[in-house]
Design a protein around this motif. Sequence first.
Motif, PDB file in Angstrom:
ATOM      1  N   GLY A  83      51.966  37.750  13.688  1.00  0.00           N
ATOM      2  CA  GLY A  83      51.308  36.605  13.051  1.00  0.00           C
ATOM      3  C   GLY A  83      50.080  36.104  13.787  1.00  0.00           C
ATOM      4  N   ASP A  84      50.148  34.873  14.284  1.00  0.00           N
ATOM      5  CA  ASP A  84      48.992  34.145  14.811  1.00  0.00           C
ATOM      6  C   ASP A  84      48.359  34.844  16.007  1.00  0.00           C
ATOM      7  N   GLU A  85      47.121  35.290  15.837  1.00  0.00           N
ATOM      8  CA  GLU A  85      46.452  35.996  16.932  1.00  0.00           C
ATOM      9  C   GLU A  85      45.956  35.059  18.016  1.00  0.00           C
ATOM     10  N   ALA A  86      45.646  33.803  17.668  1.00  0.00           N
ATOM     11  CA  ALA A  86      45.080  32.878  18.657  1.00  0.00           C
ATOM     12  C   ALA A  86      46.049  32.633  19.809  1.00  0.00           C
ATOM     13  N   THR A  87      47.338  32.516  19.493  1.00  0.00           N
ATOM     14  CA  THR A  87      48.339  32.306  20.542  1.00  0.00           C
ATOM     15  C   THR A  87      48.324  33.459  21.530  1.00  0.00           C
ATOM     16  N   LEU A  88      48.257  34.684  21.008  1.00  0.00           N
ATOM     17  CA  LEU A  88      48.216  35.860  21.877  1.00  0.00           C
ATOM     18  C   LEU A  88      46.926  35.915  22.681  1.00  0.00           C
ATOM     19  N   VAL A  89      45.809  35.631  22.038  1.00  0.00           N
ATOM     20  CA  VAL A  89      44.524  35.701  22.740  1.00  0.00           C
ATOM     21  C   VAL A  89      44.492  34.727  23.905  1.00  0.00           C
ATOM     22  N   PHE A  90      44.914  33.482  23.683  1.00  0.00           N
ATOM     23  CA  PHE A  90      44.878  32.495  24.767  1.00  0.00           C
ATOM     24  C   PHE A  90      45.867  32.836  25.882  1.00  0.00           C
ATOM     25  N   LYS A  91      47.027  33.342  25.514  1.00  0.00           N
ATOM     26  CA  LYS A  91      47.978  33.768  26.536  1.00  0.00           C
ATOM     27  C   LYS A  91      47.377  34.896  27.365  1.00  0.00           C
ATOM     28  N   GLY A  92      46.747  35.856  26.700  1.00  0.00           N
ATOM     29  CA  GLY A  92      46.127  36.966  27.413  1.00  0.00           C
ATOM     30  C   GLY A  92      44.982  36.529  28.303  1.00  0.00           C
ATOM     31  N   LEU A  93      44.131  35.626  27.804  1.00  0.00           N
ATOM     32  CA  LEU A  93      43.023  35.125  28.616  1.00  0.00           C
ATOM     33  C   LEU A  93      43.539  34.404  29.851  1.00  0.00           C
ATOM     34  N   ALA A  94      44.554  33.570  29.663  1.00  0.00           N
ATOM     35  CA  ALA A  94      45.104  32.810  30.786  1.00  0.00           C
ATOM     36  C   ALA A  94      45.689  33.738  31.845  1.00  0.00           C
ATOM     37  N   MET A  95      46.490  34.721  31.416  1.00  0.00           N
ATOM     38  CA  MET A  95      47.142  35.598  32.383  1.00  0.00           C
ATOM     39  C   MET A  95      46.134  36.518  33.059  1.00  0.00           C
ATOM     40  N   ALA A  96      45.126  36.963  32.321  1.00  0.00           N
ATOM     41  CA  ALA A  96      44.090  37.794  32.942  1.00  0.00           C
ATOM     42  C   ALA A  96      43.359  37.011  34.026  1.00  0.00           C
ATOM     43  N   ALA A  97      43.001  35.762  33.721  1.00  0.00           N
ATOM     44  CA  ALA A  97      42.282  34.936  34.691  1.00  0.00           C
ATOM     45  C   ALA A  97      43.148  34.626  35.906  1.00  0.00           C
ATOM     46  N   LEU A  98      44.398  34.256  35.680  1.00  0.00           N
ATOM     47  CA  LEU A  98      45.283  33.896  36.789  1.00  0.00           C
ATOM     48  C   LEU A  98      45.619  35.113  37.646  1.00  0.00           C
ATOM     49  N   ASN A  99      45.775  36.256  37.025  1.00  0.00           N
ATOM     50  CA  ASN A  99      46.012  37.472  37.807  1.00  0.00           C
ATOM     51  C   ASN A  99      44.807  37.807  38.682  1.00  0.00           C
ATOM     52  N   ARG A 100      43.611  37.574  38.139  1.00  0.00           N
ATOM     53  CA  ARG A 100      42.415  37.804  38.959  1.00  0.00           C
ATOM     54  C   ARG A 100      42.400  36.840  40.149  1.00  0.00           C
ATOM     55  N   LEU A 101      42.810  35.605  39.910  1.00  0.00           N
ATOM     56  CA  LEU A 101      42.881  34.644  41.020  1.00  0.00           C
ATOM     57  C   LEU A 101      43.880  35.096  42.072  1.00  0.00           C
ATOM     58  N   ASP A 102      45.027  35.598  41.619  1.00  0.00           N
ATOM     59  CA  ASP A 102      46.033  36.088  42.566  1.00  0.00           C
ATOM     60  C   ASP A 102      45.471  37.226  43.399  1.00  0.00           C
ATOM     61  N   THR A 103      44.757  38.134  42.751  1.00  0.00           N
ATOM     62  CA  THR A 103      44.147  39.257  43.471  1.00  0.00           C
ATOM     63  C   THR A 103      43.127  38.759  44.483  1.00  0.00           C
ATOM     64  N   GLU A 104      42.348  37.754  44.099  1.00  0.00           N
ATOM     65  CA  GLU A 104      41.356  37.198  45.011  1.00  0.00           C
ATOM     66  C   GLU A 104      42.027  36.499  46.195  1.00  0.00           C
ATOM     67  N   ASP A 105      43.157  35.832  45.942  1.00  0.00           N
ATOM     68  CA  ASP A 105      43.882  35.174  47.036  1.00  0.00           C
ATOM     69  C   ASP A 105      44.390  36.200  48.038  1.00  0.00           C
ATOM     70  N   VAL A 106      44.907  37.313  47.519  1.00  0.00           N
ATOM     71  CA  VAL A 106      45.399  38.369  48.407  1.00  0.00           C
ATOM     72  C   VAL A 106      44.257  38.994  49.188  1.00  0.00           C
ATOM     73  N   ALA A 107      43.119  39.219  48.509  1.00  0.00           N
ATOM     74  CA  ALA A 107      41.951  39.792  49.177  1.00  0.00           C
ATOM     75  C   ALA A 107      41.422  38.852  50.249  1.00  0.00           C
ATOM     76  N   ALA A 108      41.451  37.551  49.968  1.00  0.00           N
ATOM     77  CA  ALA A 108      40.984  36.562  50.946  1.00  0.00           C
ATOM     78  C   ALA A 108      41.852  36.578  52.187  1.00  0.00           C
ATOM     79  N   LEU A 109      43.142  36.839  51.988  1.00  0.00           N
ATOM     80  CA  LEU A 109      44.060  36.921  53.132  1.00  0.00           C
ATOM     81  C   LEU A 109      43.650  38.076  54.043  1.00  0.00           C
ATOM     82  N   GLN A 110      43.293  39.218  53.450  1.00  0.00           N
ATOM     83  CA  GLN A 110      42.895  40.369  54.244  1.00  0.00           C
ATOM     84  C   GLN A 110      41.632  40.081  55.041  1.00  0.00           C
ATOM     85  N   VAL A 111      40.671  39.407  54.409  1.00  0.00           N
ATOM     86  CA  VAL A 111      39.419  39.081  55.093  1.00  0.00           C
ATOM     87  C   VAL A 111      39.670  38.133  56.263  1.00  0.00           C
TER      88      VAL A 111
END
Length: 440
Positions: free
Chosen positions: A410-438
């Motif tokens: 059904g509703d694509e907007a719910t999926l799109v926003f969930k995907g955008l949120a998780m993609a962004a937050l996962n990128r933040l998690d990756t950046e946090d881990v990378a910052a730890l290494q630096v």
Amino acid sequence: MRGGTCAGSFARTSAGAGAEVPGRTLEKACTNGSEKIRKATIDLVRENNRALILRALRRGGAQSRTALGRVTGLSPAAVSGITSAMLEEGLLVQADAQSGPAKGRGRPQVKLSLNPLHGSVVAVMIAVNRIRLKLIDYAGEERAESQVDVAALELQRGDFIRTIGDAVFTLLEESPLPAGPLSRIEISVQGITDGAGAKILWSPVLRAREIDLGRRFSRRFGVPVSVMNDCAAMTEALQWIDPPRYRERFAAVLIGYGVGMGLFIDGAPFVGLRDSAVEFGHMNHVPEGALCRCGRRGCVEAYAADYAIWRRARGLDAAKLVAPPPVEEMARIEELARAGDEGARAAYREAGCAIGFGLGRLFALIGPVPVAFTGSGTRAIDLLEEGLRDGFEQSLVEDLRGELVFETLGDEATLVFKGLAMAALNRLDTEDVAALQVST
């Protein structure tokens, strides 16, 4: 090399006392090299373990250290050390002790959760004549939302960029709830984005092309900005919503105003080297066939989108584009088809057949995968299914068919926003881990 030293050292020399003989110099260099390798390995393991804990908390919410150990497979000492560091850094917060008596000796288990105020992301969905935005905190909870109705096809490039930028600024300024400092902006759009995830190359809902939102908004807001196809965002959502079904390989197909696909291969969204690829709706279905929004003829979308079904059901010229039909008009055509109207039924069968042929070609390349249909067109999936399965079977030799397994969401907007949120937050998690290494 064994035990951190090099085999085959130089022979003894007559160097004076305290002098660095060549053999010892080589041994020292090799030992230092092995120490660097060992440190890099330890750092890699620590980063991986940290990522496991962040992912477990994103998927399961607040959990005790004991529960995190069970979910991640990490030892109690590893979980304790990593979470203590995360608490100090502000990534995690400690919840109240669980109610009820402690099990066994010691204090009650204390749950840990992601700190919602550690940062925030803005998700932007560019749709037909509408821009929708949501502000999401570090824990993945929505803090504010807004919407701007705009005829994007009538806007010049600069006006379009300013409209989105001002909408993001207003969302941040007027949010009724705190969400932490802005850390990232994630944008979705129908159409083609570049492989780097920074530009909109082409979209049927926009007038301009080659729009570098990543660079412009990074400069304005001082945070990283990513742009993705809306169907790619859906695949990001599905692998979080239903991981047993949507894990390594699957497809998300949007049907409605347009036709699109997101593809997940080997546990990651599939994109091309130069662009977002997977332009399922603009694969050719009938050479020199019906006119598509992209300007070419014979695309899957030219037979399966709302405007194509409307055009076919009303007997309009397939060589001419029509405006997107109103929701009420599509509901009327569905009603006619279910009542037995031959023109309406033929339109839906033709649409299903186009999608089925497209899926058959996909399966011929990568093998059978689960398929999720979403969008307004799923309201008529019962009318599409006969043609869908028929087209699928015609497009493949019997030995290659496999099983066409699909569900409608059904509703694509719910999926799109969930995907955008998780993609962004996962990128933040990756950046946090990378910052730890630096930092180490």
